[in-house]
Design an enzyme around this catalytic site. Structure first.
Site, PDB file in Angstrom:
ATOM      1  N   MET A 125     -54.576  -7.779 -34.647  1.00 25.37           N
ATOM      2  CA  MET A 125     -53.962  -6.592 -35.233  1.00 25.37           C
ATOM      3  C   MET A 125     -52.830  -6.972 -36.177  1.00 25.37           C
ATOM      4  O   MET A 125     -52.651  -6.361 -37.235  1.00 25.37           O
ATOM      5  CB  MET A 125     -53.443  -5.677 -34.117  1.00 25.37           C
ATOM      6  CG  MET A 125     -52.998  -4.305 -34.598  1.00 25.37           C
ATOM      7  SD  MET A 125     -54.358  -3.358 -35.308  1.00 25.37           S
ATOM      8  CE  MET A 125     -53.500  -2.471 -36.611  1.00 25.37           C
ATOM      9  N   ALA A 157     -47.655 -11.287 -35.326  1.00 28.89           N
ATOM     10  CA  ALA A 157     -48.200 -11.430 -36.681  1.00 28.89           C
ATOM     11  C   ALA A 157     -49.431 -12.315 -36.782  1.00 28.89           C
ATOM     12  O   ALA A 157     -50.197 -12.190 -37.744  1.00 28.89           O
ATOM     13  CB  ALA A 157     -47.113 -11.960 -37.618  1.00 28.89           C
ATOM     14  N   SER A 158     -49.641 -13.215 -35.824  1.00 31.22           N
ATOM     15  CA  SER A 158     -50.805 -14.099 -35.913  1.00 31.22           C
ATOM     16  C   SER A 158     -52.001 -13.575 -35.131  1.00 31.22           C
ATOM     17  O   SER A 158     -53.068 -14.189 -35.133  1.00 31.22           O
ATOM     18  CB  SER A 158     -50.447 -15.501 -35.409  1.00 31.22           C
ATOM     19  OG  SER A 158     -50.202 -15.482 -34.012  1.00 31.22           O
ATOM     20  N   ASP A 189     -43.707 -13.713 -33.531  1.00 34.69           N
ATOM     21  CA  ASP A 189     -44.736 -14.060 -32.558  1.00 34.69           C
ATOM     22  C   ASP A 189     -44.074 -14.737 -31.368  1.00 34.69           C
ATOM     23  O   ASP A 189     -42.871 -15.036 -31.396  1.00 34.69           O
ATOM     24  CB  ASP A 189     -45.812 -14.963 -33.167  1.00 34.69           C
ATOM     25  CG  ASP A 189     -47.202 -14.608 -32.635  1.00 34.69           C
ATOM     26  OD1 ASP A 189     -47.293 -14.236 -31.449  1.00 34.69           O
ATOM     27  OD2 ASP A 189     -48.177 -14.702 -33.398  1.00 34.69           O
ATOM     28  N   HIS A 228     -64.029  -1.318 -25.058  1.00 32.54           N
ATOM     29  CA  HIS A 228     -63.248  -2.197 -25.922  1.00 32.54           C
ATOM     30  C   HIS A 228     -63.731  -3.642 -25.773  1.00 32.54           C
ATOM     31  O   HIS A 228     -64.503  -3.966 -24.859  1.00 32.54           O
ATOM     32  CB  HIS A 228     -61.757  -2.129 -25.573  1.00 32.54           C
ATOM     33  CG  HIS A 228     -61.072  -0.918 -26.120  1.00 32.54           C
ATOM     34  ND1 HIS A 228     -61.099   0.300 -25.481  1.00 32.54           N
ATOM     35  CD2 HIS A 228     -60.343  -0.720 -27.261  1.00 32.54           C
ATOM     36  CE1 HIS A 228     -60.419   1.188 -26.192  1.00 32.54           C
ATOM     37  NE2 HIS A 228     -59.950   0.593 -27.269  1.00 32.54           N
ATOM     38  N   LYS A 238     -59.203  -7.262 -24.303  1.00 25.10           N
ATOM     39  CA  LYS A 238     -58.223  -6.222 -23.981  1.00 25.10           C
ATOM     40  C   LYS A 238     -57.774  -6.378 -22.529  1.00 25.10           C
ATOM     41  O   LYS A 238     -58.595  -6.521 -21.630  1.00 25.10           O
ATOM     42  CB  LYS A 238     -58.806  -4.832 -24.226  1.00 25.10           C
ATOM     43  CG  LYS A 238     -57.769  -3.715 -24.099  1.00 25.10           C
ATOM     44  CD  LYS A 238     -58.308  -2.407 -24.649  1.00 25.10           C
ATOM     45  CE  LYS A 238     -57.301  -1.276 -24.514  1.00 25.10           C
ATOM     46  NZ  LYS A 238     -56.030  -1.572 -25.219  1.00 25.10           N
ATOM     47  N   GLY A 261     -47.378   0.748 -31.322  1.00 28.23           N
ATOM     48  CA  GLY A 261     -48.764   1.013 -30.953  1.00 28.23           C
ATOM     49  C   GLY A 261     -49.169   0.284 -29.693  1.00 28.23           C
ATOM     50  O   GLY A 261     -50.330   0.331 -29.282  1.00 28.23           O
ATOM     51  N   THR A 262     -48.219  -0.401 -29.071  1.00 30.50           N
ATOM     52  CA  THR A 262     -48.469  -1.113 -27.816  1.00 30.50           C
ATOM     53  C   THR A 262     -48.864  -0.119 -26.729  1.00 30.50           C
ATOM     54  O   THR A 262     -48.318   0.983 -26.657  1.00 30.50           O
ATOM     55  CB  THR A 262     -47.192  -1.867 -27.390  1.00 30.50           C
ATOM     56  OG1 THR A 262     -46.808  -2.742 -28.443  1.00 30.50           O
ATOM     57  CG2 THR A 262     -47.426  -2.666 -26.117  1.00 30.50           C
ATOM     58  N   THR A 263     -49.802  -0.507 -25.858  1.00 26.71           N
ATOM     59  CA  THR A 263     -50.212   0.342 -24.740  1.00 26.71           C
ATOM     60  C   THR A 263     -49.910  -0.353 -23.414  1.00 26.71           C
ATOM     61  O   THR A 263     -49.569  -1.531 -23.382  1.00 26.71           O
ATOM     62  CB  THR A 263     -51.712   0.679 -24.816  1.00 26.71           C
ATOM     63  OG1 THR A 263     -52.480  -0.537 -24.754  1.00 26.71           O
ATOM     64  CG2 THR A 263     -52.043   1.401 -26.106  1.00 26.71           C
TER      65      THR A 263
END
Length: 268
Positions: free
Chosen positions: A15, A11-12, A36, A156, A160, A99-101
């Site tokens: 995204m 959350a912090s 978090d 990106h 990343k 949505g994690t990759t």
């Protein structure tokens, strides 16, 4: 209408903050939890503090506390964290939007297994535009099956941690499937030195990392005498947030099952 009760992992982070803001602005959703990592300096603070309108939800590292009132968890963190969240959510019937990759095959298998216990939307990119682009790539690949070399270029931001991006890999998978190929066999992820002539069946990848680039992806279909490029460029993470909320709405009324953004957008 009863508001969807949403929790946000990470959350912090960049995204995470975007998701918190999008949920706060949605009429049909309410933020009820914020997670978090234990080392986060944001623990104990209000998840929406940066928006100037506190949500009354404190960021915590404790899953039981953070997910106590949640029906959905939106997770754009890292594989190791997402898999821990996945185990808890599956055990407690909390739906997930992932949505994690960067998952390996074992991680993907764990997500599929968890989908037998709860409903999950799992996609490497939640952007509506990216997923429409994937559909266009599927169509293009079938037309450019012979005589065209395929290269995927992605860029990106410097922070990343995985490469190629999950979106670039998904693009490669969509193209390979359309051509009846296996990306694990035809994907070329690095070139250096004397590489020899290009294998016409290969799908090449190039990765750029720098600055604050949100996410750019271009697929080249390079033939003799012409080149077709299909591109998607993100200028803000808000598109990922809005896609995630759309995915949460899609899961309403579903108790189990593994879905992706093609399902959410009706692109099958």
């Amino acid at each position: 209408m009863t508001a969807l009760k949403i929790a946000v992992a990470g959350a912090s982070g960049r995204m995470g903050k975007m998701l918190v803001e999008a949920i706060s602005n949605a009429d049909d959703m309410v933020l009820v939890g914020a997670l978090d990592v234990p080392a986060s300096p944001a623990l104990g603070t209000d998840a929406a503090a940066s928006l100037g309108k506190p949500a009354g939800v404190s960021i915590t590292a404790d899953l039981a506390t953070g997910l106590a009132n949640a029906s959905y968890l939106i997770d754009f963190t890292r594989p190791e964290g997402t898999l821990k969240h996945l185990e808890y959510c599956a055990a407690h019937g909390i739906k997930m939007i992932i949505g994690t990759t960067g998952f390996d095959e074992a991680g993907k298998a764990a997500i599929a297994a968890a989908a037998e216990k709860t409903a999950i939307v799992f996609a490497p990119n939640m952007s509506v535009g990216v997923n429409v682009t994937l559909k266009l790539l599927e169509m293009a690949a079938k037309s450019f099956a012979e005589g065209y070399d395929i290269e995927i270029v992605e860029a990106h931001h410097r922070f990343k941690v995985d490469a190629p991006s999950g979106t670039a890999l998904k693009m490669g998978e969509v193209i390979a499937d359309a051509l009846g190929r296996d990306l694990n066999e035809v994907g070329v992820f690095a070139r250096e030195g004397v590489t020899g002539e290009r294998d016409p069946s290969s799908i090449g990848f190039a990765t750029i990392r720098g600055g604050d680039i949100v996410g750019d992806h271009t697929v080249l279909f390079a033939g003799i005498g012409e080149r077709v490029e299909i591109s998607h460029k993100s200028s803000s993470r808000v598109t990922y947030a809005h896609g995630s909320l759309r995915a949460a709405r899609f899961l309403e009324g579903k108790s189990v099952g593994l879905f992706d953004m093609y399902d959410v957008l009706g692109l099958r």
